[in-house]
Design an enzyme around this catalytic site. Structure first.
Site, PDB file in Angstrom:
ATOM      1  CE  LYS A   1     -32.776  -4.591 -23.330  1.00  5.76           C
ATOM      2  NZ  LYS A   1     -31.322  -4.869 -23.344  1.00  5.76           N
TER       3      LYS A   1
ATOM      4  CB  SER B   1     -37.399  -5.027 -29.651  1.00 10.16           C
ATOM      5  OG  SER B   1     -37.275  -3.634 -29.869  1.00 10.16           O
TER       6      SER B   1
END
Length: 400
Positions: A51, A302
């Site tokens: 992110k 992720s």
């Protein structure tokens, strides 16, 4: 609107600001699956997740005047840390709204990066609504977790790295929440390598993007609690949806037990700590959710920001799913030595007793009987069958 040039600009902007994460060959999984599998380790990224790429790109692309009032966002954790870290690096005040159910580790980490944290709402969507309201009241710049071209472009730099490190890439599996990550990666890859198969993976507890694709429009879906809290989003992005619709080849769903088993497998086999959302790609492969897959394949890990308490729950669920853990109720005669004999038979079956509980007070038990709950560590499904068969052959009445 997202385009390939935005991703190239993001790559230049993020150089030396974010980590170029490792792409490692997963030997055990490759042998198990019969295809060369690689892991893109964004769990090792600064702040522990991808992110930071989108957050940093969005803020670094803004004129200084736009950042004067600070930035504000909503997140279940990883985007929060990305915004907080980026804001601190750029000398900007940040405020983050997080759902009340956010794991403490993610709250503490976000505060450690200097953000003001406000816990509000039962899920991401409610936290996001509160953050947008405050943004309008204060003039702080809202940094959307996924539904913005600059955010998507930042995430898309992962796709560029994949092609540089693995030019003959055939497939990539990408987690989907709101869709910003897979939209950016799909755009980055399909521009120059249209033959590469881009596969999205969602938790079955929150299938917002798959539902949108099936219905031909963005819709709000009911969601359940999930180990993959980072991708538990009710509504896919209006900006991400058309990119996913046009460029992503397939979307598959994984269940909670499959996610838990993937987390445990990555920890055991690759020594990688991965959160639920980060493990969904491996879960999809291990459970054969993707049909007719061959060639060099990447599963994107992720993020790795998993709460310590969650790890304990996940390990137990993963062991259960893998057949490494067995719970049994056994009815015994309430006489001296009965429990010792049961323990001896369990040892004969080469199982290890983890927990044992004795209950004489159940109203359903006949007089002179006792009920024992045993939790056993086993070597797998075949061993479980051996243990049960052995105990039954000795006359024990078992309830699983």
């Amino acid at each position: 609107m997202l385009d390939y040039d935005l991703i190239l600009d993001a790559a230049t902007r993020l150089k030396k600001r974010v980590r170029r994460t490792e792409l490692i060959h997963a030997h055990h999984f490759s042998e198990r699956l019969g295809l060369p599998l690689y892991l893109k380790c964004e769990n090792l990224q600064r702040t522990g997740a991808f992110k930071i790429r989108g957050a940093m790109n969005f803020m670094a692309a803004q004129p200084r005047s736009a950042l004067a009032g600070g930035v504000i966002t909503a997140s279940a954790g990883n985007h929060a840390q990305g915004v907080a870290f980026s804001a601190d690096l750029l000398g900007v005040k940040s405020t983050v709204y997080m759902p009340e159910t956010t794991p403490p580790q993610k709250v503490f980490s976000t505060r450690d990066y200097g953000a003001e944290v406000v816990l509000e709402g039962k899920n991401f969507d409610e936290a996001c609504s509160a953050a947008l309201t405050r943004s309008k009241e204060t003039g702080a710049l809202f940094v959307h977790p996924f539904d913005d071209p600059l955010v998507m472009a930042g995430q898309g730099t992962i796709g560029l790295e994949l092609l540089e490190d693995l030019p003959d890439l055939a497939n990539v599996l990408v987690p989907i929440g709101g869709g910003g990550l897979i939209a950016g990666i799909a755009m980055a890859i399909k521009e120059t390598h249209p033959h590469v198969r881009v596969i999205g993976v969602e938790s079955a507890a929150a299938p917002s993007m798959q539902t949108a694709i099936k219905k031909g429009k963005v819709v709000t879906v009911p969601i359940r609690a999930s180990l993959a809290d980072g991708i538990a989003v009710k509504t896919a992005g209006s900006e991400t949806y058309p990119v996913v619709r046009d460029l992503v080849d397939e979307i598959v769903l994984v269940e909670e037990e499959e996610i838990a088993l993937a987390i445990v497998s990555l920890l055991e086999r690759n020594k990688l700590m991965v959160e639920g959302a980060g493990a969904v790609g491996v879960a999809a492969l291990l459970n054969r959710k993707v049909a007719k897959i061959s060639g060099k394949t990447v599963a994107l890990l992720s993020g790795g920001n998993i709460d310590v308490k969650t790890i304990a729950v996940v390990v137990e669920r993963g062991m259960l799913a893998a057949g490494r853990y067995l719970k049994l109720k056994v009815e015994l005669d309430d006489v001296p030595g009965a429990l010792a004999r049961l323990s001896t038979e369990i040892a004969e079956a080469r199982a290890n007793i983890s927990i044992i509980t004795h209950d004489r007070r159940s109203e359903s038990l006949p007089i002179g009987k006792t009920e024992v709950l045993v939790e056993l560590e086993t070597r797998g499904p075949d061993h479980i069958r051996e243990v049960i068969s052995h105990l039954e052959s000795k006359g024990y009445k078992l309830i699983q």
